[in-house]
Write a protein that holds these residues in place. Structure first.
Motif, PDB file in Angstrom:
ATOM      1  N   ASN A   1       0.937   7.401   6.701  1.00  0.00           N
ATOM      2  CA  ASN A   1       1.857   6.261   6.683  1.00  0.00           C
ATOM      3  C   ASN A   1       1.469   5.441   5.456  1.00  0.00           C
ATOM      4  O   ASN A   1       0.707   4.474   5.548  1.00  0.00           O
ATOM      5  CB  ASN A   1       1.749   5.424   7.963  1.00  0.00           C
TER       6      ASN A   1
ATOM      7  N   TRP B   1       0.641   2.051  -1.494  1.00  0.00           N
ATOM      8  CA  TRP B   1       2.085   1.786  -1.513  1.00  0.00           C
ATOM      9  C   TRP B   1       2.439   0.808  -2.627  1.00  0.00           C
ATOM     10  O   TRP B   1       1.790  -0.232  -2.789  1.00  0.00           O
ATOM     11  CB  TRP B   1       2.506   1.218  -0.159  1.00  0.00           C
TER      12      TRP B   1
ATOM     13  N   SER C   1       8.322   1.097   9.273  1.00  0.00           N
ATOM     14  CA  SER C   1       7.598   2.208   8.668  1.00  0.00           C
ATOM     15  C   SER C   1       7.490   3.367   9.654  1.00  0.00           C
ATOM     16  O   SER C   1       7.771   3.216  10.853  1.00  0.00           O
ATOM     17  CB  SER C   1       6.206   1.758   8.227  1.00  0.00           C
TER      18      SER C   1
ATOM     19  N   ARG D   1      10.702   4.111   0.892  1.00  0.00           N
ATOM     20  CA  ARG D   1      10.398   4.590   2.236  1.00  0.00           C
ATOM     21  C   ARG D   1       9.852   6.008   2.156  1.00  0.00           C
ATOM     22  O   ARG D   1      10.008   6.704   1.145  1.00  0.00           O
ATOM     23  CB  ARG D   1      11.649   4.590   3.119  1.00  0.00           C
TER      24      ARG D   1
ATOM     25  N   GLU E   1       3.241   3.462   3.674  1.00  0.00           N
ATOM     26  CA  GLU E   1       3.781   2.104   3.657  1.00  0.00           C
ATOM     27  C   GLU E   1       2.841   1.124   4.356  1.00  0.00           C
ATOM     28  O   GLU E   1       2.658  -0.009   3.908  1.00  0.00           O
ATOM     29  CB  GLU E   1       5.161   2.085   4.315  1.00  0.00           C
ATOM     30  N   ASP E   2       2.227   1.564   5.465  1.00  0.00           N
ATOM     31  CA  ASP E   2       1.262   0.712   6.166  1.00  0.00           C
ATOM     32  C   ASP E   2      -0.158   0.924   5.667  1.00  0.00           C
ATOM     33  O   ASP E   2      -1.063   0.194   6.072  1.00  0.00           O
ATOM     34  CB  ASP E   2       1.332   0.959   7.668  1.00  0.00           C
TER      35      ASP E   2
END
Length: 798
Positions: A411, A636, A389, A643, A413-414
């Motif tokens: 972020n 997410w 990520s 991504r 994704e995290d």
């Protein structure tokens, strides 16, 4: 006998006739009942059909009579360019060509309206949509059940005035409106299910060649002709609730048109700039010529003076911008990724505190300060995580006087996002100076909906005139999460007058849940910090700055210098940085002066043309916060999201299936967060309470400029009423919280009260709300004596 037979026959005939009439009546009644049931069934079916057709016409982008840009006149007699979509019986108005909920302005009910041409001296075609009896023409809800539209200037309630760019376009709109008014039912039933709904997702339905204008044609037409003035004046009515704007132009549609073109991902390369100062006190030894220069500068200032307008020499500058300096806090952003996946709220708070303290140990060699950013300067980068990520960092200098820097970290994704805008200030006290950053960073753990707020310490520099020039961090800061109730209090201590090396860069603190202290923190922020759990007595290392920790720093990626924009920090200050690297202070000063003069000239030009600076990436919301325009706070989606990537300073998400990107603007940045938390922290009246923080060293290196102020429009009555309602709600919540605290305290007293069965109680022991047992016994005794005396007196006087 014949007579009796006739009577019997007559009676039989009457019985048969009555039974026949009764049967016919029963049959008729049954038929009516069945008919009523059938009518009720048809009624319900018809009602559902009409509602379904209306919803289909609202939500199906293929059912459109006409769609185009129009100028709409507000109650303040100024014009706003809006995207108008004409549907059967309805006129939907949006801020941009993206017809989604966050851009919806309002819906006009055409069934009660009339349309008429309106004379005007200016170019274009003007027409008016109005209610003949001056009744509201707006629908109370939007197509997706919206209750408050996007923020534009206030619009009238009983009429709307539109301006088309040409006579042909205006006539086309007039014909389309009259057709929609007279044939709404017919158009409603012409809803076609064969047309795919995606036909209108990217571009409007085509109109005739005579009225088909490109976006460039519209801009050219509206710029060439002043359409704001008008010889006719309309009496302004009450503004539509929830609509306001600070300016006439709405640039959102330009971004929407640009987004139709595939955006090319920005190229990044790894950047290694691992230069660390020594652990311990941060000091600077000045050469003799530099000492004399410092003394000349000191003679120009007075104690208590703000140093943001003082030009500082280049030999004390760190060769990078302050926007770049702010990114030092995210080299260990993977700690936040671990916090997101922790189920225990206490452990999450420990990871957040560990990440927060990891952003201070990277410091330059000697006592240096970064460049003061130029107005409009930008900076971008990202850190690559071990799991693949990326944590993106976007920053912009949104104001120069006062100097305000805004940045956004994401972020998805995290699962975390950070937003902050800070105001840099500094004060001079003779032999020392303090630098503060007023502002508060707001971090959101996206999957959990938790908000953490954090302030930063102030920087204290001493030894300017006498002694060794050194810098320390000081002050009290708070890291708290209102969703969970956990709070961390940290204090950065300054070196005492008689202190040794162990008293430098000391931090003490505690982690609390409500009023209960769970753990304490002690140590040095540039060496080692230990955490002690008060329940178990165990000690553990919270943070240890050593070679192992530095090896775990995430690799930062930046845009190559040759591909950066002229306003990006590294390219903007490249000549100054190169001169400092060569230790050519004369050339560095000359290049720095060029940038400052260009900034003053641009500010003077904006002032003369009455054109305030508009930031490109951030916008000011109703709560006084600078918010990233392209922020996305959706958790997410592992099934659809692939991504994150950055393109033209827009952090976007690549998905498996084509979806409309959800971009949360000024008013919707925290739409998936508890509104109670938002309202209690973000009201303008509370801003001064939460933003008085003391921070890292920031001295301005730019000369004074009287033309740097940015004009801002005032809030409308609708926003003031909304703020007042939120204030009242906050007062009610505070009252309820006080009552809950009182109940909690009483329960605690009851829980820890002495056991009546297992031990004796002294005469001073308290019960209930604090009354002693001896007082109760005495009261009962006196009551008994009084009652006995009363009975004796009654018996005696009988």
């Amino acid at each position: 006998m014949n007579l009796l037979q006739r009577i019997a026959n007559w009676a039989a005939d009457n019985r048969d006739g009555n039974s026949a009439d009764k049967s016919a009546a029963d049959a008729a009644k049954l038929n009516r009942k069945q008919s009523y049931k059938a009518q009720r069934k048809n009624y319900r079916r018809e009602k559902k059909r009409v509602a379904s057709e209306l919803m289909n016409s609202l939500q199906d982008p293929a059912v459109i009579v006409l769609a185009d840009w129009l100028k709409v006149r507000g109650t303040l007699k100024s014009w706003t360019k809006l995207w108008c979509v004409l549907k059967p019986g309805l006129l939907l108005i949006y801020k941009s060509q993206k017809t989604k909920s966050s851009h919806w302005v309002g819906t006009v009910m055409l069934t009660s309206c009339q349309v008429i041409e309106r004379p005007s001296k200016k170019d274009g075609f003007c027409f008016k949509l109005f209610h003949p009896l001056d009744q509201p023409i707006w629908a109370p809800r939007g197509p997706d059940k919206e209750t408050i539209g996007a923020v534009v200037q206030p619009l009238p309630t009983a009429y709307l005035i539109f301006r088309a760019p040409s006579q042909a376009a205006g006539k086309c709109w007039m014909d389309a409106l009259e057709l929609s008014l007279r044939c709404s039912a017919l158009l409603l039933r012409s809803n076609s299910t064969n047309t795919p709904s995606s036909n209108y997702a990217e571009e409007p339905l085509p109109v005739s060649d005579e009225t088909q204008w490109s976006e460039a044609d519209y801009e050219k037409h509206f710029n060439d002709h002043d359409l704001d003035a008008d010889s006719q004046n309309e009496a302004p009515n009450a503004a539509m609730s929830g609509l306001e704007s600070d300016s006439e132009s709405e640039p959102a549609h330009e971004d929407d048109v640009a987004e139709q073109i595939p955006c090319e991902e920005t190229t990044y390369v790894p950047f290694q700039e691992e230069e660390f100062g020594e652990q311990g006190e941060q000091v600077e030894e000045l050469a003799e010529e530099n000492k004399s220069l410092i003394w000349c500068i000191v003679k120009q200032v007075r104690p208590g003076m703000d140093l943001s307008k003082v030009v500082l020499p280049t030999f004390i500058l760190e060769p990078r911008s302050f926007l770049d300096k702010l990114s030092d806090s995210y080299y260990h952003a993977d700690l936040l990724s671990r916090a997101v996946h922790e189920d225990d709220a206490y452990t999450r708070m420990k990871f957040v505190v560990q990440w927060y303290l990891s952003g201070f140990y990277k410091k330059p060699k000697g006592l240096k300060k970064p460049y003061n950013p130029i107005l409009g300067e930008t900076f971008r980068c990202y850190w690559q995580h071990p799991n693949g990520s990326r944590t993106f960092y976007i920053a912009e200098q949104v104001s120069h006087h006062p100097p305000v820097s805004a940045f956004y970290v994401t972020n998805r994704e995290d699962g975390f996002s950070i937003s902050c805008s800070i105001l840099a200030k500094s004060k001079f006290y003779g032999n020392s100076t303090s630098a503060v950053l007023e502002g508060m960073a707001t971090m959101t753990l996206l999957p959990r909906g938790e908000i953490y707020t954090a302030t930063t310490p102030y920087a204290h520099c001493k030894g300017i005139l006498m002694g060794t020039l050194s810098m320390e961090l000081g002050g009290k800061i708070n890291i708290e999460c209102e969703n969970t109730g956990y709070k961390t209090e940290l204090e950065f201590k300054l070196k005492p007058f008689l202190g040794g090396s162990d008293t430098i860069n000391v931090v003490v603190g505690k982690i609390k849940l409500g009023k209960e202290t769970l753990a304490t923190i002690n140590g040095h922020w540039d060496k080692e910090l230990r955490l002690k759990d008060l329940k178990t007595g165990e000690e553990s290392v919270l943070l240890k700055v050593d070679a192992e920790m530095r090896s775990k720093r995430l690799i930062r990626h930046v845009v190559p210098l040759e591909k950066q924009l002229p306003t990006e920090s590294q390219r903007l200050w490249s000549l100054v940085s190169d001169a400092i690297a060569r230790e050519d202070q004369v050339a560095a000063t000359e290049q720095k002066t060029v940038l400052e003069e260009n900034q003053r000239a641009a500010a003077k030009s904006r002032l003369q043309n009455d054109q305030p600076h508009v930031p490109a990436l951030f916008e000011l919301n109703a709560y006084g916060e600078w918010i990233y325009k392209y922020a996305d706070l959706r958790p997410w989606d592992v099934r659809n999201d692939l991504r994150q990537y950055e393109c033209d300073y827009k952090v976007l998400t690549e998905t498996r299936n084509k979806t409309v990107p959800i971009v949360l603007g000024t008013e919707l940045l925290r739409s998936n967060i508890d509104p109670g938390v938002h309202s209690t922290r973000r009201l303008p009246s509370d801003t001064t309470k939460v933003s008085k923080t003391k921070n890292k060293p920031v001295d301005s290196d730019s000369s004074p400029s009287p033309h740097g102020a940015v004009k801002r429009g005032s809030n409308t009555s609708a926003i003031r009423q909304l703020a007042l309602a939120i204030d009242q709600m906050n007062a009610t919540l505070a009252n309820h919280s006080k009552q809950l605290n009182d109940i909690t305290n009483r329960l605690e007293r009851i829980q820890f009260a002495p056991n009546l069965r297992n031990g004796s109680i002294n005469s001073n022991d308290l019960i209930g709300g604090g009354v002693s047992i001896s007082t109760v016994v005495k009261s009962l005794l006196y009551a008994l004596i009084g009652l006995t005396f009363s009975v004796i007196l009654r018996w005696f006087f009988k």
